[in-house]
Design a protein around this motif. Structure first.
Motif, PDB file in Angstrom:
ATOM      1  N   ASN A  72      -7.318   0.331  -6.863  1.00  0.00           N
ATOM      2  CA  ASN A  72      -5.989   0.782  -6.448  1.00  0.00           C
ATOM      3  C   ASN A  72      -5.151  -0.331  -5.828  1.00  0.00           C
ATOM      4  O   ASN A  72      -4.222  -0.084  -5.056  1.00  0.00           O
ATOM      5  N   LYS A  74      -2.406  -3.311  -5.677  1.00  0.00           N
ATOM      6  CA  LYS A  74      -1.136  -3.639  -6.323  1.00  0.00           C
ATOM      7  C   LYS A  74      -0.861  -5.137  -6.277  1.00  0.00           C
ATOM      8  O   LYS A  74       0.023  -5.628  -6.981  1.00  0.00           O
ATOM      9  N   HIS A  86      -2.577  -0.378   0.044  1.00  0.00           N
ATOM     10  CA  HIS A  86      -2.909   0.710  -0.876  1.00  0.00           C
ATOM     11  C   HIS A  86      -4.321   0.563  -1.456  1.00  0.00           C
ATOM     12  O   HIS A  86      -4.849   1.512  -2.026  1.00  0.00           O
TER      13      HIS A  86
END
Length: 355
Positions: A58, A60, A134
């Motif tokens: 997950n 980014k 994140h």
């Protein structure tokens, strides 16, 4: 949920709220090799091939990690992508970005940083991984089979990237490509490497006495390889297989130890390994590839132990391309050694070897 512990490191070390720091002792990092946690959340290490890994999901942005210490080279694996980097000498933690290519949040990445250079060059420190807020970080599972390799320059990967004539240095040796690491990968094993160029069993290279204090048995008990430190807890890593390649430096120059001196110290070392790892450990002792150790096969045979083996690898390097610096194995030579050693282990190791 972020713990206060991680949040504090977020402020002190990073100062950027969009980043999360997982310190070296956060429980999310998987280690191979000997690591010292006595200074809390900074892990000290020195032996060849020490590695630290996380699973990343997950994300980014590309993650990074914090390092300090002596001049050292590392290999960095992110999924299928392999890169390398070199630290300059500094003792404050600095960030190094992992090259993962184009990050895909839905994809899980196994990230592994591996120390290429040997203990001879000094101590390094790892502060932890830095990821975006994140990202999900988890600890990878270790392999069931555990191995330990004990040796000198050949086991470290001395000069295996060099083109003769050359001397080994931090840039042309790579423990991840040494026969030791290649053998472990062929057997799908986690491994620890205890090696130091020039080290002997009874006498290290160039010493003026036939039996000296700075030989391998005096470094083996150390977390960081310091002489007579005796601070390693052997319960932290218990291999089923130990591979020893020592003795060549003992007889590389005069005065060499007598057979009685060498045999006594070698047997004491084998007894120590069985004491710390248990009587069921398999111990593989091999000669070569630079020279044979006088009567090593006899020493092993005289022990009459079902799980102690001798293997002659002195004649494996048959081509010019098999040699790196100072006649040591090149990466190609390391591969040839690893093939023979792993095949021998498969034939003699009675517990299941992971496929």
């Amino acid at each position: 949920m972020r713990s206060m512990y991680v949040a504090l490191f977020l402020v002190v070390l990073c100062g950027i709220e969009s980043k999360l720091i997982y310190p070296s002792d956060s429980g999310r990092v998987y280690y191979t090799g000997r690591v010292d946690f006595h200074e809390g959340n900074v892990a000290k290490f020195q032996w060849s091939g020490v590695s630290f890994s996380i699973n990343l999901k997950n994300a980014k942005q590309a993650p990074s990690f914090m390092m300090s210490g002596v001049v050292t080279n590392y290999d960095v694996q992110c999924g299928e992508k392999l890169t390398s980097f070199k630290t300059s000498q500094h003792w404050d933690l600095r960030n190094y970005t992992v090259n993962c290519g184009d990050i895909k949040p839905e994809q899980e990445y196994l990230i592994t940083i591996t120390k290429r250079t040997e203990a001879y060059y000094g101590e390094s420190r790892f502060g932890g991984f830095v990821v975006d807020e994140h990202a999900q970080v988890s600890k990878p599972e270790g392999r069931k089979l555990k191995m330990e390799f004990i040796g000198a320059s050949v086991t470290c990967g001395y000069g295996n990237l060099g083109t003769p004539p050359c001397e080994s240095n931090v840039d042309n040796e790579n423990a991840r490509l040494a026969y030791s690491s290649q053998t472990a990968r062929m057997l799908n094993a986690d491994h620890s490497i205890i090696c130091w160029s020039g080290m002997g069993m009874a006498r290290s290279y160039g010493d003026k006495f036939p039996v000296t204090e700075n030989s391998m048995p005096h470094h083996f008990n150390g977390t960081l390889g310091k002489l007579n430190s005796n601070d390693w807890d052997f319960k932290r890593f218990i291999p089923q297989i130990v591979v020893i390649n020592l003795g060549g430096n003992d007889y590389s120059s005069k005065p060499s130890p007598s057979f009685e001196q060498f045999s006594q110290i070698y047997n004491r070392f084998l007894d120590l390994i069985r004491r710390v790892y248990g009587q069921t450990v398999y111990i593989y002792n091999f000669d070569g590839p630079l020279n044979n150790v006088p009567r090593l096969a006899e020493i092993i045979a005289n022990r009459k132990e079902a799980r102690t083996f001798y293997l002659d690898l002195a004649h494996v390097l048959t081509e010019k391309a098999d040699r790196g610096c100072n006649s040591h194995p090149s990466v190609k030579g390391d591969y040839k050694m690893a093939v023979q050693l792993s095949e021998f282990i498969k034939k003699t190791f009675k517990s299941p070897v992971n496929k």
